[in-house]
Motif scaffolding. Structure first.
Motif, PDB file in Angstrom:
ATOM      1  N   ALA A 213       0.836  -1.209   0.000  1.00  0.00           N
ATOM      2  CA  ALA A 213       0.000   0.000   0.000  1.00  0.00           C
ATOM      3  C   ALA A 213       0.866   1.252   0.000  1.00  0.00           C
ATOM      4  N   TRP A 214       1.960   1.217   0.748  1.00  0.00           N
ATOM      5  CA  TRP A 214       2.864   2.375   0.789  1.00  0.00           C
ATOM      6  C   TRP A 214       3.724   2.459  -0.474  1.00  0.00           C
ATOM      7  N   ILE A 215       4.149   1.315  -1.002  1.00  0.00           N
ATOM      8  CA  ILE A 215       4.943   1.305  -2.234  1.00  0.00           C
ATOM      9  C   ILE A 215       4.136   1.892  -3.388  1.00  0.00           C
ATOM     10  N   VAL A 216       2.855   1.523  -3.481  1.00  0.00           N
ATOM     11  CA  VAL A 216       1.981   2.042  -4.536  1.00  0.00           C
ATOM     12  C   VAL A 216       1.806   3.556  -4.398  1.00  0.00           C
ATOM     13  N   GLU A 217       1.870   4.052  -3.160  1.00  0.00           N
ATOM     14  CA  GLU A 217       1.757   5.494  -2.928  1.00  0.00           C
ATOM     15  C   GLU A 217       3.026   6.241  -3.319  1.00  0.00           C
ATOM     16  N   GLY A 218       4.065   5.496  -3.719  1.00  0.00           N
ATOM     17  CA  GLY A 218       5.300   6.125  -4.163  1.00  0.00           C
ATOM     18  C   GLY A 218       6.408   6.143  -3.132  1.00  0.00           C
ATOM     19  N   LYS A 219       6.183   5.490  -1.979  1.00  0.00           N
ATOM     20  CA  LYS A 219       7.212   5.461  -0.945  1.00  0.00           C
ATOM     21  C   LYS A 219       8.324   4.484  -1.334  1.00  0.00           C
ATOM     22  N   GLN A 220       9.545   4.788  -0.877  1.00  0.00           N
ATOM     23  CA  GLN A 220      10.678   3.902  -1.079  1.00  0.00           C
ATOM     24  C   GLN A 220      10.790   2.928   0.092  1.00  0.00           C
ATOM     25  N   PRO A 221      11.483   1.789  -0.081  1.00  0.00           N
ATOM     26  CA  PRO A 221      11.590   0.809   0.998  1.00  0.00           C
ATOM     27  C   PRO A 221      12.091   1.381   2.325  1.00  0.00           C
ATOM     28  N   SER A 222      13.040   2.301   2.272  1.00  0.00           N
ATOM     29  CA  SER A 222      13.542   2.895   3.513  1.00  0.00           C
ATOM     30  C   SER A 222      12.460   3.708   4.224  1.00  0.00           C
ATOM     31  N   ALA A 225       9.958   1.300   5.764  1.00  0.00           N
ATOM     32  CA  ALA A 225      10.533   0.727   6.987  1.00  0.00           C
ATOM     33  C   ALA A 225      10.361   1.682   8.160  1.00  0.00           C
ATOM     34  N   ASP A 226      10.581   2.970   7.944  1.00  0.00           N
ATOM     35  CA  ASP A 226      10.415   3.967   9.007  1.00  0.00           C
ATOM     36  C   ASP A 226       8.954   4.059   9.448  1.00  0.00           C
ATOM     37  N   ILE A 227       8.053   4.065   8.472  1.00  0.00           N
ATOM     38  CA  ILE A 227       6.628   4.188   8.777  1.00  0.00           C
ATOM     39  C   ILE A 227       6.138   2.998   9.600  1.00  0.00           C
ATOM     40  N   LEU A 228       6.560   1.801   9.225  1.00  0.00           N
ATOM     41  CA  LEU A 228       6.081   0.585   9.879  1.00  0.00           C
ATOM     42  C   LEU A 228       6.971   0.138  11.035  1.00  0.00           C
ATOM     43  N   ASP A 229       8.066   0.891  11.250  1.00  0.00           N
ATOM     44  CA  ASP A 229       9.007   0.582  12.333  1.00  0.00           C
ATOM     45  C   ASP A 229       9.572  -0.836  12.190  1.00  0.00           C
ATOM     46  N   ILE A 230      10.039  -1.138  10.982  1.00  0.00           N
ATOM     47  CA  ILE A 230      10.704  -2.401  10.722  1.00  0.00           C
ATOM     48  C   ILE A 230      11.990  -2.110   9.953  1.00  0.00           C
ATOM     49  N   LYS A 231      12.804  -3.118   9.730  1.00  0.00           N
ATOM     50  CA  LYS A 231      14.059  -2.929   9.019  1.00  0.00           C
ATOM     51  C   LYS A 231      13.817  -2.810   7.514  1.00  0.00           C
ATOM     52  N   ARG A 232      14.686  -2.029   6.851  1.00  0.00           N
ATOM     53  CA  ARG A 232      14.582  -1.907   5.392  1.00  0.00           C
ATOM     54  C   ARG A 232      14.761  -3.272   4.738  1.00  0.00           C
ATOM     55  N   THR A 233      15.662  -4.093   5.255  1.00  0.00           N
ATOM     56  CA  THR A 233      15.880  -5.416   4.671  1.00  0.00           C
ATOM     57  C   THR A 233      14.618  -6.278   4.742  1.00  0.00           C
ATOM     58  N   THR A 234      13.811  -6.066   5.780  1.00  0.00           N
ATOM     59  CA  THR A 234      12.548  -6.802   5.892  1.00  0.00           C
ATOM     60  C   THR A 234      11.596  -6.398   4.776  1.00  0.00           C
ATOM     61  N   VAL A 235      11.516  -5.092   4.513  1.00  0.00           N
ATOM     62  CA  VAL A 235      10.657  -4.593   3.430  1.00  0.00           C
ATOM     63  C   VAL A 235      11.126  -5.161   2.094  1.00  0.00           C
ATOM     64  N   VAL A 236      12.425  -5.082   1.832  1.00  0.00           N
ATOM     65  CA  VAL A 236      12.976  -5.563   0.560  1.00  0.00           C
ATOM     66  C   VAL A 236      12.730  -7.062   0.401  1.00  0.00           C
ATOM     67  N   MET A 254       5.325  -4.679 -10.908  1.00  0.00           N
ATOM     68  CA  MET A 254       4.432  -5.049  -9.816  1.00  0.00           C
ATOM     69  C   MET A 254       3.445  -3.926  -9.521  1.00  0.00           C
ATOM     70  N   ILE A 255       3.935  -2.693  -9.502  1.00  0.00           N
ATOM     71  CA  ILE A 255       3.079  -1.541  -9.227  1.00  0.00           C
ATOM     72  C   ILE A 255       2.027  -1.390 -10.319  1.00  0.00           C
ATOM     73  N   THR A 256       2.435  -1.603 -11.579  1.00  0.00           N
ATOM     74  CA  THR A 256       1.483  -1.531 -12.690  1.00  0.00           C
ATOM     75  C   THR A 256       0.342  -2.528 -12.496  1.00  0.00           C
ATOM     76  N   ALA A 257       0.698  -3.761 -12.117  1.00  0.00           N
ATOM     77  CA  ALA A 257      -0.327  -4.792 -11.929  1.00  0.00           C
ATOM     78  C   ALA A 257      -1.268  -4.436 -10.790  1.00  0.00           C
ATOM     79  N   LEU A 258      -0.734  -3.915  -9.692  1.00  0.00           N
ATOM     80  CA  LEU A 258      -1.564  -3.556  -8.548  1.00  0.00           C
ATOM     81  C   LEU A 258      -2.527  -2.432  -8.903  1.00  0.00           C
ATOM     82  N   HIS A 259      -2.054  -1.459  -9.678  1.00  0.00           N
ATOM     83  CA  HIS A 259      -2.934  -0.376 -10.132  1.00  0.00           C
ATOM     84  C   HIS A 259      -4.014  -0.928 -11.048  1.00  0.00           C
ATOM     85  N   ARG A 260      -3.596  -1.785 -11.991  1.00  0.00           N
ATOM     86  CA  ARG A 260      -4.551  -2.284 -12.985  1.00  0.00           C
ATOM     87  C   ARG A 260      -5.660  -3.101 -12.332  1.00  0.00           C
TER      88      ARG A 260
END
Length: 265
Positions: A213-222, A225-236, A254-260
């Motif tokens: 949901a955050w990736i589709v909003e344009g957020k980067q993995p880092s 990770a900050d928003i969800l209070d988890i490690k960047r490696t976990t997101v990746v 992946m983002i294209t498919a989720l939008h479609r």
């Protein structure tokens, strides 16, 4: 910011028809309508490297501000233009960047700044560059195929505008890639995975949906990770697992498919 009803209709119309387009000229013309309503006057998609059916740094699609591109070529600005070189340095998860942001943060030469000043006088007052890492090695994160889009015009910087340009660019690139591979008569690389109506996203876990949901909003993995209070490696790792499960070759696909499939709408 909000867009006009006409712009929203044009965006929806393009997204509904883009997969049916069979020529680059029609693709470029179709893309121009929604983007021009958003203030975009000039857009280029460059295949930087790794596209077997094309040479490196090949224009894939777009529409030009003719007066500016004539002036640009006449003065050989392609030699000193800092934007393409910076775009080429971006890796997977490379963030889109705005021209004004680039000007404010980079140590540019006098000639490089002059290019931006003259573009401004031609009506290209702001722009955004969208990285498109197309194929990535899941084990090493090495980008195997990479393209980028640069769009400029009478733009007002906003997250919403950035996300819409990104959405349209990813969809257009997918279609352009399919056309080039088909025209290569057999192709030299596998086409992008089918993201048709039968793709089932119901098996996504709660955590995966939260991250996506955050990736589709344009957020980067880092940022996620900050928003969800988890490690960047976990997101990746979650994103890598999702791509492998659904056979996506990249995050942009992946983002294209989720939008479609309107997973988060």
């Amino acid at each position: 910011m909000s867009f006009s009803p006409e712009a929203y209709r044009a965006i929806a119309a393009f997204m509904g028809e883009v997969d049916k387009i069979t020529t680059i000229d029609v693709l470029s013309d179709s893309l121009k309508k929604p983007l021009s309503l958003l203030g975009v006057k000039h857009l280029l998609c460059i295949s930087a490297y790794g596209m077997p059916a094309l040479q490196d740094r090949k224009l894939m699609f777009g529409f030009l501000h003719n007066d500016w591109i004539t002036h640009y070529a006449k003065n050989h600005y392609y030699v000193d233009d800092a934007l393409p070189n910076h775009a080429l340095k971006l890796k997977d998860w490379g963030e889109p960047f705005w021209w004004s942001e680039f000007l404010a943060t980079q140590d540019l030469t006098k000639t490089q700044r002059k290019i931006f000043e003259e573009a401004f006088r031609y009506g290209l007052k702001e722009g955004v560059v969208i990285p498109l890492p197309v194929r990535v090695n899941d084990e090493t994160d090495e980008v195997l195929e990479y393209a980028y889009v640069s769009a400029g015009g009478e733009l007002r910087r906003s997250d919403e505008l950035e996300n819409v340009i990104r959405l349209l660019s990813v969809a257009a690139h997918r279609t352009a890639r399919r056309i080039y591979l088909k025209d290569a008569k057999g192709g030299f690389a596998p086409d992008i995975v089918d993201v048709g109506p039968n793709m089932d996203f119901s098996t996504l876990t709660a955590r995966e949906r939260e991250i996506l949901a955050w990736i589709v909003e344009g957020k980067q993995p880092s940022e996620v990770a900050d928003i969800l209070d988890i490690k960047r490696t976990t997101v990746v790792t979650h994103l890598r697992n999702i791509k492998r499960r659904y056979n996506f070759s990249s995050t942009t696909e992946m983002i294209t498919a989720l939008h479609r499939h309107k997973v988060f709408i």
